[in-house]
Write an enzyme that holds these catalytic residues in place. Structure first.
Site, PDB file in Angstrom:
ATOM      1  N   GLU A  92       0.819  -1.198   0.000  1.00  0.00           N
ATOM      2  CA  GLU A  92       0.000   0.000   0.000  1.00  0.00           C
ATOM      3  C   GLU A  92       0.848   1.239   0.000  1.00  0.00           C
ATOM      4  OE1 GLU A  92      -2.682   0.082   3.214  1.00  0.00           O
ATOM      5  OE2 GLU A  92      -4.207  -0.998   2.103  1.00  0.00           O
ATOM      6  N   CYS A 126       7.456  -7.251   7.146  1.00  0.00           N
ATOM      7  CA  CYS A 126       8.570  -6.677   7.914  1.00  0.00           C
ATOM      8  C   CYS A 126       9.020  -7.698   8.935  1.00  0.00           C
ATOM      9  CB  CYS A 126       8.114  -5.406   8.620  1.00  0.00           C
ATOM     10  SG  CYS A 126       9.433  -4.590   9.548  1.00  0.00           S
ATOM     11  N   GLU A 172      10.703  -1.959   7.114  1.00  0.00           N
ATOM     12  CA  GLU A 172      11.730  -1.156   7.784  1.00  0.00           C
ATOM     13  C   GLU A 172      12.690  -0.675   6.687  1.00  0.00           C
ATOM     14  OE1 GLU A 172      13.120   0.180  10.803  1.00  0.00           O
ATOM     15  OE2 GLU A 172      14.544   0.746   9.244  1.00  0.00           O
ATOM     16  N   SER A 202      11.962   6.669   8.032  1.00  0.00           N
ATOM     17  CA  SER A 202      11.619   6.269   9.395  1.00  0.00           C
ATOM     18  C   SER A 202      12.224   4.902   9.699  1.00  0.00           C
ATOM     19  CB  SER A 202      10.093   6.198   9.510  1.00  0.00           C
ATOM     20  OG  SER A 202       9.728   5.691  10.763  1.00  0.00           O
ATOM     21  N   SER A 225      11.376   5.487  15.251  1.00  0.00           N
ATOM     22  CA  SER A 225      10.238   4.917  15.970  1.00  0.00           C
ATOM     23  C   SER A 225      10.751   4.435  17.321  1.00  0.00           C
ATOM     24  CB  SER A 225       9.661   3.743  15.180  1.00  0.00           C
ATOM     25  OG  SER A 225       9.153   4.201  13.961  1.00  0.00           O
ATOM     26  N   HIS A 227       9.057   4.835  20.604  1.00  0.00           N
ATOM     27  CA  HIS A 227       7.863   4.216  21.195  1.00  0.00           C
ATOM     28  C   HIS A 227       7.993   3.806  22.657  1.00  0.00           C
ATOM     29  CE1 HIS A 227       6.238   4.423  17.237  1.00  0.00           C
ATOM     30  NE2 HIS A 227       6.895   3.394  16.749  1.00  0.00           N
ATOM     31  N   ASN A 301      -3.966   3.126  16.754  1.00  0.00           N
ATOM     32  CA  ASN A 301      -5.177   2.677  16.063  1.00  0.00           C
ATOM     33  C   ASN A 301      -5.388   1.208  16.366  1.00  0.00           C
ATOM     34  OD1 ASN A 301      -5.899   5.020  14.463  1.00  0.00           O
ATOM     35  ND2 ASN A 301      -3.956   4.634  13.411  1.00  0.00           N
ATOM     36  N   CYS A 346      -2.526   5.221  10.944  1.00  0.00           N
ATOM     37  CA  CYS A 346      -1.352   4.485  11.413  1.00  0.00           C
ATOM     38  C   CYS A 346      -1.688   3.164  12.088  1.00  0.00           C
ATOM     39  CB  CYS A 346      -0.593   5.341  12.397  1.00  0.00           C
ATOM     40  SG  CYS A 346      -0.107   6.888  11.686  1.00  0.00           S
TER      41      CYS A 346
HETATM   42  S1  SF4 Z   1       6.349  -0.671  13.121  1.00  0.00           S
HETATM   43 FE1  SF4 Z   1       7.654  -0.577  11.282  1.00  0.00          FE
HETATM   44  S2  SF4 Z   1       9.478  -1.725  11.895  1.00  0.00           S
HETATM   45 FE2  SF4 Z   1       7.887  -2.297  13.373  1.00  0.00          FE
HETATM   46  S3  SF4 Z   1       6.987  -4.186  12.493  1.00  0.00           S
HETATM   47 FE3  SF4 Z   1       5.780  -2.420  11.790  1.00  0.00          FE
HETATM   48  S4  SF4 Z   1       6.642  -1.941   9.766  1.00  0.00           S
HETATM   49 FE4  SF4 Z   1       8.147  -3.184  10.859  1.00  0.00          FE
END
Ligand code: SF4
Length: 373
Positions: A92, A126, A172, A202, A225, A227, A301, A346
């Site tokens: 996407e 990923c 990633e 990112s 990221s 988090h 989300n 997101c």
């Molecule tokens: S947040 Fe990004 S790095 Fe983490 S699993 Fe999802 S796509 Fe991969």
């Protein structure tokens, strides 16, 4: 054998050089395809040497991917494109508009808004396995080529004039480093000519790649990221964080910032009871205050049965922001939620098919996801 895209810059440059054709012609090929995205023909590129046509015919195709379906949010802020790759997989790409003074989509290409941002995918699936992310639950399937990444921009340009590109879709980006670097080189060169300052990569924090990013593609923005405010919480929700300890990541970001004037974007998903308490805001503030950053708080989300996490309350998000701003003087924003009705926001995996419309004769397909984390 897979057909190669003219946007696979490494391959087309090599083939032109081997055939003794001036590589300056490559940009005019790209221009022609971008201007004719629905029916590009390489024979129609004007003024190439005859051996260039022969080479293109035998070894390249204008676009290796196709637009399979499109979904649009009710408020017209978000358009989600499902792109079918030549290996049968889909990714996407999501257009986000910050100016919604646009007419309703009527089946024709939409005139572009002034601030359209394209969120592109760099991998199918990923392998980082972040627990709050739908893509992470898919596992890794394949890397996109540089051409497949650029082609997302070509398809999206039918719907909006793209001003910014963020590598925040599926995958990633720094795990597909060379394709991402080449794709950005194409996007910033003629004829696309996006400013590197309008491109954001990112990453979860692949330290060895961050260390060379600034040299390979100067002036692009870096988003991390993060988090979590500590290694302990981070590895709970982001297993890949074990390979990139938070202290070493901070060292890498400090070194990165010595080479760059730009702020680093810190992405922070707000998970109820996990990382959204006051003490977490203070931990984060202390950790980050040595850097020049913008922290982006992302309301989570929910992704149906795929996640046990819940969104933080609005009150918690606001008080988190207040601590970071007030106590630590860190620029902190709360991400505007866009396109939730089409799961273009997101971290969402779209599991229902009913909200999509087809483009042309393309059939409606099951969605994959856009995370834009
Ligand atoms: S947040 Fe990004 S790095 Fe983490 S699993 Fe999802 S796509 Fe991969």
């Amino acid at each position: 054998m897979a057909v190669r895209s003219v946007f696979d810059v490494g391959e087309i440059t090599r083939e032109f050089e081997n055939a003794g054709i001036d590589t300056h012609f490559i940009a005019s090929i790209w221009k022609h395809v971008i201007q004719n995205p629905t029916s590009p023909s390489l024979d129609g590129v004007p003024s190439l040497p005859s051996k260039a046509y022969e080479l293109l015919r035998s070894k390249f195709t204008p676009l290796t991917s196709s637009l399979a379906s499109v979904a649009e949010s009710m408020d017209l802020s978000t358009t989600k494109l499902l792109i079918r790759l030549q290996n049968g997989a889909s990714v996407e790409t999501v257009i986000m508009r910050y100016d919604t003074r646009l007419g309703k989509y009527d089946g024709q290409p939409r005139p572009g808004g002034q601030r359209s941002t394209l969120c592109v995918s760099s991998q199918v699936g990923c392998k980082m396995g972040c627990k709050f992310c739908a893509t992470g639950s898919m596992g890794f399937k394949s890397n996109l080529s540089s051409g497949e990444i650029v082609e997302q921009l070509v398809h999206a340009s039918r719907f909006s004039r793209i001003r910014n590109v963020v590598f925040m879709g599926m995958g990633e980006p720094l795990n597909n480093y060379s394709s991402v670097v080449k794709a950005i080189q194409v996007m910033t060169g003629y004829p696309i000519q996006l400013s590197p300052k309008r491109i954001t990569v990112s990453t979860v924090g692949i330290i060895h790649a961050i260390n060379k990013l600034q040299d390979d593609i100067p002036n692009v923005n870096l988003a991390v990221s993060l988090h979590a405010p500590s290694q302990e919480i981070r590895t709970q929700i982001m297993p890949a964080g074990r390979a990139f300890p938070i202290e070493k990541l901070m060292d890498a970001l400090l070194a990165y910032q010595k080479k760059s004037e730009q702020s680093i974007f810190i992405e922070y998903i707000m998970l109820d009871g996990v990382n959204d308490q006051e003490q977490h805001a203070h931990q984060l503030g202390k950790l980050i205050q040595v850097l020049k950053v913008v922290i982006n708080l992302i309301p989570f989300n929910p992704i149906g049965g795929l996640s046990s996490y819940k969104s933080s309350t609005e009150e918690n998000v606001k008080s988190f922001q207040k601590i970071l701003r007030g106590t630590y003087n860190i620029r902190t924003t709360i991400r505007q939620q866009m396109g939730q009705d089409i799961s273009g926001a997101c971290g969402q995996l779209v599991v229902n098919l009913s909200e999509q419309r087809s483009v042309g004769s393309a059939s409606l397909l099951s969605d994959i996801e856009d995370i834009c984390i």
